[in-house]
Motif scaffolding. Structure first.
Motif, mmCIF file in Angstrom:
data_model
loop_
_atom_site.group_PDB
_atom_site.id
_atom_site.type_symbol
_atom_site.label_atom_id
_atom_site.label_comp_id
_atom_site.label_asym_id
_atom_site.label_seq_id
_atom_site.Cartn_x
_atom_site.Cartn_y
_atom_site.Cartn_z
ATOM 1 N N ALA A 1 84.275 73.835 112.789
ATOM 2 C CA ALA A 1 85.696 73.237 112.150
ATOM 3 C C ALA A 1 86.772 74.590 111.895
ATOM 4 O O ALA A 1 87.666 74.427 112.098
ATOM 5 C CB ALA A 1 85.319 73.083 110.732
ATOM 6 N N GLU A 2 86.179 75.782 111.680
ATOM 7 C CA GLU A 2 86.939 76.851 111.696
ATOM 8 C C GLU A 2 87.671 77.484 112.971
ATOM 9 O O GLU A 2 88.936 77.613 112.980
ATOM 10 C CB GLU A 2 86.132 78.211 111.212
ATOM 11 N N VAL A 3 86.890 77.202 114.063
ATOM 12 C CA VAL A 3 87.516 77.568 115.395
ATOM 13 C C VAL A 3 88.554 76.336 115.550
ATOM 14 O O VAL A 3 89.829 76.785 116.251
ATOM 15 C CB VAL A 3 86.248 77.450 116.323
ATOM 16 N N ILE A 4 88.327 75.275 115.280
ATOM 17 C CA ILE A 4 89.538 74.214 115.569
ATOM 18 C C ILE A 4 90.449 74.469 114.541
ATOM 19 O O ILE A 4 91.893 74.261 114.891
ATOM 20 C CB ILE A 4 88.771 72.654 115.266
ATOM 21 N N GLY A 5 90.278 74.908 113.271
ATOM 22 C CA GLY A 5 91.290 75.181 112.514
ATOM 23 C C GLY A 5 91.970 76.378 112.899
ATOM 24 O O GLY A 5 93.525 76.331 112.698
ATOM 25 N N LEU A 6 91.534 77.562 113.594
ATOM 26 C CA LEU A 6 92.271 78.421 114.055
ATOM 27 C C LEU A 6 93.247 78.160 115.204
ATOM 28 O O LEU A 6 94.396 78.527 115.242
ATOM 29 C CB LEU A 6 91.377 79.615 114.641
ATOM 30 N N GLY A 7 92.630 77.030 115.914
ATOM 31 C CA GLY A 7 93.453 76.410 117.049
ATOM 32 C C GLY A 7 94.816 75.800 116.511
ATOM 33 O O GLY A 7 95.841 76.105 117.092
ATOM 34 N N ALA A 8 94.644 75.200 115.482
ATOM 35 C CA ALA A 8 96.024 74.559 114.805
ATOM 36 C C ALA A 8 96.655 75.633 114.299
ATOM 37 O O ALA A 8 98.012 75.282 114.172
ATOM 38 C CB ALA A 8 95.276 73.583 113.635
ATOM 39 N N ALA A 9 96.132 76.822 113.484
ATOM 40 C CA ALA A 9 96.876 77.720 113.031
ATOM 41 C C ALA A 9 97.727 78.401 114.368
ATOM 42 O O ALA A 9 98.881 78.855 113.907
ATOM 43 C CB ALA A 9 95.847 78.924 112.437
ATOM 44 N N VAL A 10 97.314 78.729 115.250
ATOM 45 C CA VAL A 10 98.019 79.491 116.559
ATOM 46 C C VAL A 10 99.372 78.333 116.841
ATOM 47 O O VAL A 10 100.135 78.607 117.456
ATOM 48 C CB VAL A 10 97.226 79.798 117.589
ATOM 49 N N ASP A 11 98.684 77.095 116.869
ATOM 50 C CA ASP A 11 99.969 75.929 117.338
ATOM 51 C C ASP A 11 100.954 76.018 116.297
ATOM 52 O O ASP A 11 102.337 75.950 116.620
ATOM 53 C CB ASP A 11 99.286 74.692 117.072
ATOM 54 N N PHE A 12 100.731 76.072 114.907
ATOM 55 C CA PHE A 12 101.736 76.258 113.765
ATOM 56 C C PHE A 12 102.532 77.504 114.121
ATOM 57 O O PHE A 12 103.701 77.399 114.075
ATOM 58 C CB PHE A 12 100.933 76.691 112.418
ATOM 59 N N LEU A 13 102.179 78.696 114.337
ATOM 60 C CA LEU A 13 102.740 79.801 114.663
ATOM 61 C C LEU A 13 103.523 79.838 116.060
ATOM 62 O O LEU A 13 104.533 80.150 116.195
ATOM 63 C CB LEU A 13 101.937 80.829 114.875
ATOM 64 N N SER A 14 102.761 78.935 117.159
ATOM 65 C CA SER A 14 103.498 79.059 118.269
ATOM 66 C C SER A 14 104.837 78.232 118.229
ATOM 67 O O SER A 14 105.686 78.284 118.854
ATOM 68 C CB SER A 14 102.622 78.641 119.395
ATOM 69 N N ASP A 15 104.684 77.077 117.343
ATOM 70 C CA ASP A 15 105.814 76.195 117.090
ATOM 71 C C ASP A 15 106.914 76.825 116.288
ATOM 72 O O ASP A 15 108.196 76.660 116.736
ATOM 73 C CB ASP A 15 105.371 74.877 116.283
ATOM 74 N N LEU A 16 106.533 77.920 115.559
ATOM 75 C CA LEU A 16 107.601 78.554 114.769
ATOM 76 C C LEU A 16 108.422 79.674 115.901
ATOM 77 O O LEU A 16 109.775 80.001 115.994
ATOM 78 C CB LEU A 16 107.131 79.121 113.730
#
Ligand SMILES: Cc1ncc(COP(=O)(O)O)c(C=O)c1O
Length: 397
Positions: A270-285
Motif C-alpha cells: 500500500a505504501e509503494v502505491i501511495g508513493l506512486g500517487a505522491a509523485v503523481d501529485f508532485l508531477s501534476d504541480l
C-alpha cells in the motif's frame, strides 16, 4: 510572486483542516495529500492481495498497481524502474549502500553536514572516515574533498543533496564527478531534495541515490534506493528471505535480479502505491513550480527572520543555494522552549539536533529551532512564525 500565489493547496491535506494549524515541519515529515490516502484506500478496499505471487485477477491487479508505482517513482527522478529499489525508508537505503560498499581498511569521505542516516551506517562499516567541513556560510569545503581524493585510495564519497539543518543545496553533480574521476563510489542522500526540486539521478551522475517517501508527500514505511545498474549489481543484499532469490538449495541461495534481490519478504504494498500517487501529485504541480514556490517562501522567511533582533540564522542567506527551511536560534532561549511556545500558537516547528550531532558541534550549537516549508505553506504561515518568535521574546524578556 505569481507562482507562489498560484499554489493554494491547504485543502488537499486533511490534517490541515484543523483550525489554526500552521505546519512548518515538512522537513521532518510532510503532510499527506488526499490523493495519496485515496490510492492506499483503493488498494486495501478493492485490490488487496500479495504482489508478484498470485495468478488470480486481484493479485494481478495489485501487482500492476505496485509495479506501475515503481515505474512512476523511477521516472519522477529520471531513473529506470529496474534500477529502483524499494526499502523501508532512506535510512535502510543508505545502510544497504554503505554496508555493501565499504569495510575495515577502506577510506570513506563524508561531510560534517550529514544526517545520522548517512553517517552512522558508514561508521558501522569500520572504514576510516575523512570529514569535509563547512565554510562560515554553511557551504561544503570542496577543497578538502579534493585533498582527500588527491591522496588516493578513497572507496566512497557520501554526501547529502540538501542539508536538513542549514538548508545548503550541495553541488552533488560536481562532487559525484570528482568522486568518479578518483575511482570512488558516490552515495547521495536525497531525502530533503526530492520533495522540493527537480532531481534527475542519471544527470547527477551518482552511483547511489537514496530518498524517503514520507518527506515526499508519500506514506511512512517506504524509501527508495536508485543507482547505476553496475553499482546496484555489485551490492550484496542486506536481508535474506522470500522473493529475493532466484533459487535455493541446501547448499545456498542464488540471488534474484536487481531490484528484487533487495526486496526480501512481503513488500510495503500500500505504501509503494501511495508513493506512486505522491509523485503523481508532485508531477501534476510540476517540480519547477514547487521549487519556485518554496524558494520564494524561504526568501521571504530569511528576510523576515534576519530582521529580528536577538535571532540568528544558520546556513547560506542566498535562497538560490538553499532548500526550503530555516534553522534559527533566539538569544537566551533554549530551542525547545522556542518550539514549545511557538507550538502553543499552533505553529509546528522542530527543535533539537535534527539527527545531525556532528554538524551541531561544528556549528557550536547544542540544538536549533527549524521551520521548513512545503507546497501548502504561504507567507501568512511565515508571518505566524515571526509572531510566535515575538511571543517567545516577550515571555523571556
Ligand atoms: C537529510 C536526511 N537524510 C535522511 C533522513 C532519514 O529519513 P528516514 O528517517 O525516512 O530514513 C532524514 C530525515 O530526517 C533527513 O533529513
Amino acid at each position: 510572486m505569481a507562482i507562489a500565489a498560484a499554489l493554494d493547496l491547504r485543502a488537499e491535506f486533511p490534517t490541515l483542516d484543523r483550525e489554526g494549524l500552521v505546519y512548518l515541519d515538512a522537513a521532518a515529515t510532510s503532510q499527506t495529500p488526499r490523493a495519496v490516502l485515496a490510492a492506499m484506500d483503493d488498494y486495501y478496499a478493492h485490490h488487496r492481495a500479495s504482489v508478484h505471487r498470485g495468478v488470480y485477477a486481484v493479485a494481478a491487479e495489485a501487482t500492476d498497481m505496485f509495479e506501475g508505482a515503481r515505474h512512476r517513482v523511477a521516472r519522477f527522478v529520471g531513473a529506470e524502474a529496474r534500477n529502483t529499489v524499494f526499502t523501508r525508508n532512506a535510512t535502510e537505503a543508505l545502510n544497504l549502500a554503505a554496508r555493501g560498499t565499504a569495510g575495515p581498511g577502506d577510506k570513506v569521505v563524508l561531510t560534517e553536514m550529514e544526517h545520522h542516516s548517512n553517517l552512522v551506517p558508514w561508521q558501522m562499516t569500520g572504514a576510516e572516515l575523512l570529514w569535509v567541513g563547512l565554510d562560515t556560510d554553511g557551504r561544503l569545503r570542496l577543497d578538502e574533498l579534493d585533498e582527500y581524493l588527491a591522496a588516493g585510495g578513497v572507496k566512497a564519497v557520501a554526501v547529502t543533496h540538501v542539508s536538513n539543518v542549514v538548508g545548503t543545496i550541495n553541488p552533488v553533480a560536481e562532487i559525484c564527478a570528482r568522486a568518479r574521476a578518483a575511482g570512488a563510489v558516490s552515495v547521495v542522500d536525497g531525502s530533503q531534495a526530492v520533495p522540493q526540486m527537480p532531481v534527475d539521478v542519471v544527470e547527477l551522475g551518482c552511483d547511489f541515490y537514496a530518498w524517503t517517501g514520507h518527506k515526499a508527500y508519500g506514506p511512512t514505511g517506504v524509501g527508495v534506493l536508485q543507482g547505476r545498474r553496475e553499482a546496484l549489481e555489485a551490492l550484496p543484499p542486506l536481508i535474506g528471505g522470500g522473493h529475493m532469490i532466484a533459487s535455493v538449495t541446501k547448499e545456498g541461495p542464488r540471488w534474484a535480479e536487481v531490484p528484487t534481490r533487495f526486496e526480501a519478504g512481503t513488500s510495503a504494498i500500500a505504501e509503494v502505491i501511495g508513493l506512486g500517487a505522491a509523485v503523481d501529485f508532485l508531477s501534476d504541480l510540476g517540480m519547477d513550480v514547487v521549487r519556485e514556490h518554496e524558494r520564494e517562501l524561504t526568501a521571504y522567511a530569511l528576510g523576515r527572520l534576519s530582521g529580528l533582533d536577538g535571532v540568528t540564522l544558520d546556513g547560506p542567506l542566498d535562497p538560490a543555494d538553499r532548500g526550503a527551511l530555516v534553522s534559527f536560534s533566539v538569544e537566551g532561549v533554549h530551542p525547545h522552549d522556542v518550539a514549545e511556545i511557538i507550538g502553543g500558537q499552533g505553529v509546528c516547528v522542530r527543535a533539537g539536533h535534527h539527527c545531525a550531532q556532528v554538524l551541531m558541534k561544528a556549528l557550536g550549537h547544542q540544538a536549533t529551532t527549524r521551520a521548513s516549508f512545503a507546497v501548502h505553506n504561504t507567507r501568512e504561515d511565515v508571518d505566524a512564525l515571526v509572531a510566535g518568535i515575538g511571543r517567545v521574546q516577550e515571555v523571556f524578556a
